[in-house]
Design an enzyme around this catalytic site. Structure first.
Site, mmCIF file in Angstrom:
data_model
loop_
_atom_site.group_PDB
_atom_site.id
_atom_site.type_symbol
_atom_site.label_atom_id
_atom_site.label_comp_id
_atom_site.label_asym_id
_atom_site.label_seq_id
_atom_site.Cartn_x
_atom_site.Cartn_y
_atom_site.Cartn_z
ATOM 1 N N GLU A 26 0.557 -1.250 -0.097
ATOM 2 C CA GLU A 26 -0.131 0.122 0.026
ATOM 3 C C GLU A 26 1.028 1.214 -0.011
ATOM 4 O O GLU A 26 2.044 1.101 0.350
ATOM 5 C CB GLU A 26 -0.863 0.036 1.302
ATOM 6 C CG GLU A 26 -0.249 -0.002 2.504
ATOM 7 C CD GLU A 26 -1.146 0.786 3.469
ATOM 8 O OE1 GLU A 26 -1.450 1.858 3.439
ATOM 9 O OE2 GLU A 26 -1.361 0.095 4.703
ATOM 10 N N LYS A 87 -5.558 10.581 0.376
ATOM 11 C CA LYS A 87 -5.821 9.431 1.072
ATOM 12 C C LYS A 87 -7.066 8.672 0.574
ATOM 13 O O LYS A 87 -7.872 9.231 0.595
ATOM 14 C CB LYS A 87 -6.017 9.505 2.583
ATOM 15 C CG LYS A 87 -6.118 8.091 3.641
ATOM 16 C CD LYS A 87 -6.528 8.326 4.975
ATOM 17 C CE LYS A 87 -7.214 7.443 5.549
ATOM 18 N NZ LYS A 87 -7.733 7.796 7.035
ATOM 19 N N VAL A 107 -5.529 0.319 3.055
ATOM 20 C CA VAL A 107 -5.728 -1.128 3.010
ATOM 21 C C VAL A 107 -6.866 -1.476 2.102
ATOM 22 O O VAL A 107 -6.774 -2.546 1.281
ATOM 23 C CB VAL A 107 -5.837 -1.725 4.248
ATOM 24 C CG1 VAL A 107 -6.483 -3.403 4.461
ATOM 25 C CG2 VAL A 107 -4.679 -1.761 5.281
ATOM 26 N N ASP A 139 -17.771 4.992 13.812
ATOM 27 C CA ASP A 139 -16.295 5.216 12.956
ATOM 28 C C ASP A 139 -15.581 3.771 12.955
ATOM 29 O O ASP A 139 -15.084 2.964 13.993
ATOM 30 C CB ASP A 139 -15.389 5.914 13.623
ATOM 31 C CG ASP A 139 -14.264 6.227 12.785
ATOM 32 O OD1 ASP A 139 -14.192 5.592 11.759
ATOM 33 O OD2 ASP A 139 -13.386 7.168 12.987
ATOM 34 N N SER A 141 -13.633 1.458 10.244
ATOM 35 C CA SER A 141 -12.617 1.399 8.618
ATOM 36 C C SER A 141 -13.421 0.839 7.646
ATOM 37 O O SER A 141 -13.733 -0.442 7.776
ATOM 38 C CB SER A 141 -11.322 1.131 9.197
ATOM 39 O OG SER A 141 -10.617 1.186 7.882
ATOM 40 N N ALA A 142 -13.204 1.451 6.538
ATOM 41 C CA ALA A 142 -13.780 0.503 5.285
ATOM 42 C C ALA A 142 -12.778 -0.695 4.984
ATOM 43 O O ALA A 142 -13.249 -1.430 4.305
ATOM 44 C CB ALA A 142 -13.662 1.488 4.143
ATOM 45 N N LYS A 160 -3.350 -1.124 15.677
ATOM 46 C CA LYS A 160 -2.988 -0.435 16.808
ATOM 47 C C LYS A 160 -3.892 -0.285 17.819
ATOM 48 O O LYS A 160 -5.192 -0.237 17.436
ATOM 49 C CB LYS A 160 -2.635 0.897 16.428
ATOM 50 C CG LYS A 160 -1.434 0.993 15.426
ATOM 51 C CD LYS A 160 -0.843 2.612 15.503
ATOM 52 C CE LYS A 160 0.608 2.462 14.679
ATOM 53 N NZ LYS A 160 0.572 2.899 13.259
HETATM 54 N N1 PSU Z 1 -3.130 1.757 10.773
HETATM 55 C C1 PSU Z 1 -1.754 1.901 10.971
HETATM 56 N N2 PSU Z 1 -0.829 2.692 10.062
HETATM 57 C C2 PSU Z 1 -1.716 3.078 8.681
HETATM 58 C C3 PSU Z 1 -3.127 2.929 8.616
HETATM 59 C C4 PSU Z 1 -3.752 2.358 9.675
HETATM 60 O O1 PSU Z 1 -1.168 1.575 12.041
HETATM 61 O O2 PSU Z 1 -0.958 3.710 8.115
HETATM 62 C C5 PSU Z 1 -3.646 3.382 7.433
HETATM 63 C C6 PSU Z 1 -3.871 2.367 6.455
HETATM 64 O O3 PSU Z 1 -3.647 2.662 4.801
HETATM 65 C C7 PSU Z 1 -5.291 1.885 6.756
HETATM 66 C C8 PSU Z 1 -5.923 3.299 6.988
HETATM 67 O O4 PSU Z 1 -5.809 1.259 5.429
HETATM 68 O O5 PSU Z 1 -5.204 3.960 7.609
HETATM 69 C C9 PSU Z 1 -7.312 3.354 7.520
HETATM 70 O O6 PSU Z 1 -7.710 4.429 7.615
HETATM 71 P P1 PSU Z 1 -9.318 4.610 8.214
HETATM 72 O O7 PSU Z 1 -9.347 4.309 9.660
HETATM 73 O O8 PSU Z 1 -9.600 6.056 7.924
HETATM 74 O O9 PSU Z 1 -10.150 3.605 7.284
HETATM 75 MN MN MN Z 2 -12.878 6.159 9.884
#
Ligand code: PSU
Ligand code: MN
Length: 304
Positions: A26, A87, A107, A139, A141-142, A160
Site C-alpha cells: 500500500e 488518502k 488497505v 467510526d 474503517s472501510a 494499533k
Molecule cells: N493503521 C496503521 N497505519 C496506517 C494505517 C492504519 O497503523 O498507515 C492506514 C492504512 O492505510 C489503513 C488506513 O488502511 O490507515 C485506515 O484508515 P481509516 O481508519 O480512515 O479507514
Molecule cells: Mn474512519
C-alpha cells in the site's frame, strides 16, 4: 475495459503472466504514515526484501489519475515527498481517478486494486478497524468491509490499540473474516506482540497458510484473510510507553474534534510525536518482518 484505468508495471505483468509470486504493497503508509525520508527508504527496502526472497513487489498508488500497480523508484520518492496526495479508500477511488489526481491507497483500496490485477497477497503494517467509542461515532474503517468481500490475504502486525481491538475482532467474526495468528495465539497490537485478545487460529508455516487460503477460495468463500504477524521481540515497544501515548492521542483527537478520514492519520501522527523516534523504528521493523512472511506466502500459493 479496466486497462483504460490501470497501468501494471512490466515486471509485475510478466510475473503475473508466468504465475510467479507477486506481493502488493500500500502507499498510505508512504504518503501519510511515515515522515520523509524514512518513508521512502522503508518502501524501497520492503521491495528489496520481497525481491530477495524471490517474489516481485507491486506498490500500488494513483498517479495523475492512473491506477499504478508497481511503481518506479522515482514514483515512490514522489509519493514520499509530495503534498498533493489524497488518502484514497473505496469511496474515494472514482473521484481521484476521474479527476486525474494523485492518491495513496489504504488497505481497502489496495485490496481492491490487487484483486483487479490478480495479486493474492498484500503486505502492510496495520489494518484499520473499529474505533474506540464507535457505538456513538460509528467510526469503523472501510478496511473491514473490504476484508469481508475481496479475495486478498493481508499480512499485518495486527492493529494499533488506537482502535477497539475487541470490537474489531467481533466485527471481523460477524463478517466471516478469518484472523490467523502467525506463530501466535494472541492478536498482536502492532507495536507490541500481545493485546489480550485471542486469534481464531494459530498457524506456524507459510505453506499451511497457503493451503487454508486456497481452500477458502476454492470453496467459494469470498473475502480476505488476516495474517497477524507479531513484531519481532527485539523491536517491540514498552507496553506502558505506548499505552500512555495512545491515551493522550485519543484525548487530543476528541478535544480537537478530528472526524472522518482524518481520525486515523491524526492519531498515528500524534502517537508518533509522543514517542519520538521510538515508534517509527518499531513500525519500520514490523513492516520488514511482514514483507518476509508475505513473500514466502506468495511463493507457497504459487506452488499449490
Ligand atoms: N493503521 C496503521 N497505519 C496506517 C494505517 C492504519 O497503523 O498507515 C492506514 C492504512 O492505510 C489503513 C488506513 O488502511 O490507515 C485506515 O484508515 P481509516 O481508519 O480512515 O479507514
Ligand atoms: Mn474512519
Amino acid at each position: 475495459m479496466l486497462e483504460q484505468y490501470i497501468e501494471i508495471k512490466e515486471e509485475v505483468k510478466k510475473a503475473l503472466d508466468e504465475n510467479k509470486a507477486v506481493v502488493a504493497l500500500e502507499s498510505t503508509i508512504i504518503a501519510h504514515g511515515m515522515p520523509y525520508p524514512k518513508n521512502v527508504e522503508t518502501a524501497l527496502e520492503v521491495e528489496k526484501i520481497i525481491r530477495d526472497r524471490g517474489a516481485i513487489p507491486a506498490t500500488i498508488a494513483i498517479l495523475d489519475g492512473k491506477i499504478k500497480v508497481g511503481l518506479s523508484k522515482e514514483e515512490i520518492e514522489y509519493l514520499g515527498k509530495a503534498e498533493d496526495v489524497y488518502k484514497v479508500s473505496r469511496r474515494d477511488l472514482p473521484f481521484i481517478v476521474s479527476k486525474g489526481l494523485n492518491g495513496a491507497t489504504t488497505v481497502a483500496s489496495t485490496m481492491i486494486i490487487a484483486k483487479m490485477a490478480g495479486i493474492k497477497v498484500f503486505v502492510t503494517g496495520g489494518i484499520g478497524g473499529v474505533h474506540r467509542g464507535a457505538e456513538e461515532s460509528f467510526d469503523i474503517s472501510a478496511d473491514l468491509q473490504e476484508l469481508a468481500k475481496t479475495n486478498v490475504a493481508v499480512v499485518c502486525a495486527g492493529a494499533k490499540s488506537i482502535l477497539d481491538l475487541g470490537l474489531t475482532l467481533e466485527y471481523l467474526e460477524t463478517f466471516g473474516v478469518p484472523v490467523v495468528g502467525f506463530g501466535t495465539e494472541e492478536f498482536p497490537a502492532f507495536f507490541t506482540r500481545k493485546s489480550g485478545f485471542e486469534v481464531d487460529y494459530r498457524i506456524d508455516s507459510e505453506k499451511e497458510l497457503a493451503e487454508v487460503i486456497n481452500t477458502k477460495w476454492d470453496l467459494g468463500l469470498n473475502g480476505g484473510i488476516i495474517v497477524a504477524n507479531p513484531i519481532p521481540e527485539e523491536y517491540e515497544m514498552d507496553h506502558n510507553v505506548i499505552n500512555i501515548a495512545i491515551s493522550e492521542a485519543l484525548k487530543e483527537a476528541e478535544e480537537k474534534g478530528a472526524k472522518g478520514k482524518k481520525v486515523t492519520p491524526f492519531l498515528l501522527e500524534n502517537v508518533k510525536e509522543k514517542t519520538s523516534g521510538n515508534s517509527l523504528e518499531s513500525n519500520i521493523r514490523l513492516v520488514y518482518n511482514n514483507a518476509l512472511v508475505g513473500a514466502n506466502l506468495a511463493i507457497e500459493l504459487e506452488r499449490l
